[in-house]
Enzyme design. Sequence first.
Site, PDB file in Angstrom:
ATOM      1  N   LYS A 162       0.680  -1.133  -0.158  1.00 37.94           N
ATOM      2  CA  LYS A 162      -0.213   0.412  -0.384  1.00 37.94           C
ATOM      3  C   LYS A 162       1.220   1.131  -0.351  1.00 37.94           C
ATOM      4  O   LYS A 162       1.758   1.571   0.480  1.00 37.94           O
ATOM      5  CB  LYS A 162      -0.805  -0.001   1.404  1.00 37.94           C
ATOM      6  CG  LYS A 162      -2.159  -1.084   1.663  1.00 37.94           C
ATOM      7  CD  LYS A 162      -2.748  -0.916  -0.311  1.00 37.94           C
ATOM      8  CE  LYS A 162      -3.920  -2.147  -0.145  1.00 37.94           C
ATOM      9  NZ  LYS A 162      -5.120  -1.089  -0.464  1.00 37.94           N
ATOM     10  N   ASP A 191      -0.087  -0.106  -4.672  1.00 40.49           N
ATOM     11  CA  ASP A 191      -1.163   0.022  -4.608  1.00 40.49           C
ATOM     12  C   ASP A 191      -1.864   1.469  -4.167  1.00 40.49           C
ATOM     13  O   ASP A 191      -1.846   1.159  -2.644  1.00 40.49           O
ATOM     14  CB  ASP A 191      -2.410  -0.934  -3.544  1.00 40.49           C
ATOM     15  CG  ASP A 191      -4.077  -0.507  -4.480  1.00 40.49           C
ATOM     16  OD1 ASP A 191      -4.420   1.047  -4.742  1.00 40.49           O
ATOM     17  OD2 ASP A 191      -4.419  -1.258  -4.073  1.00 40.49           O
ATOM     18  N   ASP A 242      -8.992  -0.716 -10.171  1.00 41.79           N
ATOM     19  CA  ASP A 242      -9.729  -0.964  -8.820  1.00 41.79           C
ATOM     20  C   ASP A 242     -10.990  -0.786  -8.936  1.00 41.79           C
ATOM     21  O   ASP A 242     -11.861  -1.016  -9.930  1.00 41.79           O
ATOM     22  CB  ASP A 242      -9.023  -1.010  -8.107  1.00 41.79           C
ATOM     23  CG  ASP A 242      -9.316  -2.185  -6.598  1.00 41.79           C
ATOM     24  OD1 ASP A 242     -10.582  -2.734  -7.093  1.00 41.79           O
ATOM     25  OD2 ASP A 242      -9.083  -1.595  -5.448  1.00 41.79           O
ATOM     26  N   LYS A 266     -13.226  -8.679  -8.106  1.00 43.98           N
ATOM     27  CA  LYS A 266     -13.192  -8.603  -6.278  1.00 43.98           C
ATOM     28  C   LYS A 266     -14.935  -9.375  -6.257  1.00 43.98           C
ATOM     29  O   LYS A 266     -15.705  -8.589  -6.826  1.00 43.98           O
ATOM     30  CB  LYS A 266     -12.931  -7.146  -5.372  1.00 43.98           C
ATOM     31  CG  LYS A 266     -11.585  -7.022  -5.484  1.00 43.98           C
ATOM     32  CD  LYS A 266     -11.582  -5.537  -4.392  1.00 43.98           C
ATOM     33  CE  LYS A 266     -10.213  -5.007  -5.162  1.00 43.98           C
ATOM     34  NZ  LYS A 266     -10.144  -4.198  -3.804  1.00 43.98           N
ATOM     35  N   GLN A 294     -11.119  -7.232  -0.595  1.00 49.49           N
ATOM     36  CA  GLN A 294     -12.021  -6.249  -0.195  1.00 49.49           C
ATOM     37  C   GLN A 294     -11.832  -6.631   1.373  1.00 49.49           C
ATOM     38  O   GLN A 294     -12.497  -5.676   2.022  1.00 49.49           O
ATOM     39  CB  GLN A 294     -13.707  -5.896  -0.358  1.00 49.49           C
ATOM     40  CG  GLN A 294     -13.873  -4.580  -0.410  1.00 49.49           C
ATOM     41  CD  GLN A 294     -14.951  -4.792  -1.680  1.00 49.49           C
ATOM     42  OE1 GLN A 294     -14.863  -4.902  -2.919  1.00 49.49           O
ATOM     43  NE2 GLN A 294     -16.446  -4.011  -0.608  1.00 49.49           N
TER      44      GLN A 294
END
Length: 367
Positions: A162, A191, A242, A266, A294
């Site tokens: 992240k 991400d 995403d 997802k 998620q």
Amino acid sequence: MKITRVEAIPFAIPYRKPLKFASGEVHVAEHVLVRVHTDDGVVGVAEAPPRPFTYGETQAGIIAVIEKIFAPQVVGLTLLERETMASRLGRTVGNPAAKAAIDMAVWDALGRTLDVQVTELLGGYTDRMRVSHMLGFDEPAAMVAEAQRMRDVHGITTFKVKVGRRPVSLDTAVVRALREGMGDDVELYVDGNRGWTASESAVAMKEMSDLGLLFAEELCPADDVLGRRWLVSQLDVPFIADESAVTPADVTREILAGSATAISIKTARTGFTHSQRVHHLAEGLGLEVVMGNQIDGQIGSACTVAFGASYALTSRRAGELSNFLDMSDDLLTEPLEIHDGELHIRPGAGLGIEIDPAKLDRYRQDH
């Protein structure tokens, strides 16, 4: 095979430590267990994880929309009338996790009724996926230590890092520390959860150009139309859409606009039925696909691996299947286990999972 009842049960399980990323942080998994009952006595299950900072859903909102709108629309349909079901649920805008959980619980019930695994119903390509682990915001040494633990204990060698903090050097230093600490045999991708601007993203990617990144995901907002197109045009790694590319129409828009070159599927937001459509579109367009997470619990992770293992395209890359390791407990009678960097689909009909009544009683919030 007729649906007789749909339950939406709130539950809350603390995380071992807060999960922090650019769009927010999560301390407790306040999810919703969805159960679909049929006139044959079969019960299909799934999990709805609300993400208010991304999709606007809350735990209370998911329960309300299921009980007041969606359940009356699906009760009386058979498990095979999934297109009718999708059409009815589609009349209500938004609410992706609520819709997805109902859809997946229906597929689970169908598999249980037919005594067939969901993965076999969907495509049956393989029985496992390699696992990618998400590393949330922390100090470089702590993130390297977590990655090393995941490799040593679970055999995981792919990590989603992240990013999205300011200055960008906070995150580029972490990624560099991970590469230096873990070596060249691990896969790393980043991400941003839309945390940077396009220009900040370009600076960060240049600083990390020698680190052998696999992907870059949602570094800047899709609403920055020209900026994101400019960013993607200069990258030498696939750019994953995403949360900006949930539906097939979203995927088409982002790819044809030059704003992405790969996508994340997802199941927590598109279920199995709509995830199939996104998969088939991606396959036709020649896109790389990553099975995303998620911040799912074990129920949601079982759904993700069931879908991802169904197709060659979705099982090619490591899937984000390990976030349940950050939870202090879960609801399953037999917890999922990651060995040698892989998560297998569960044996048995449907999703192959069972809810532990004692655990559900402990964590449910509607008493």
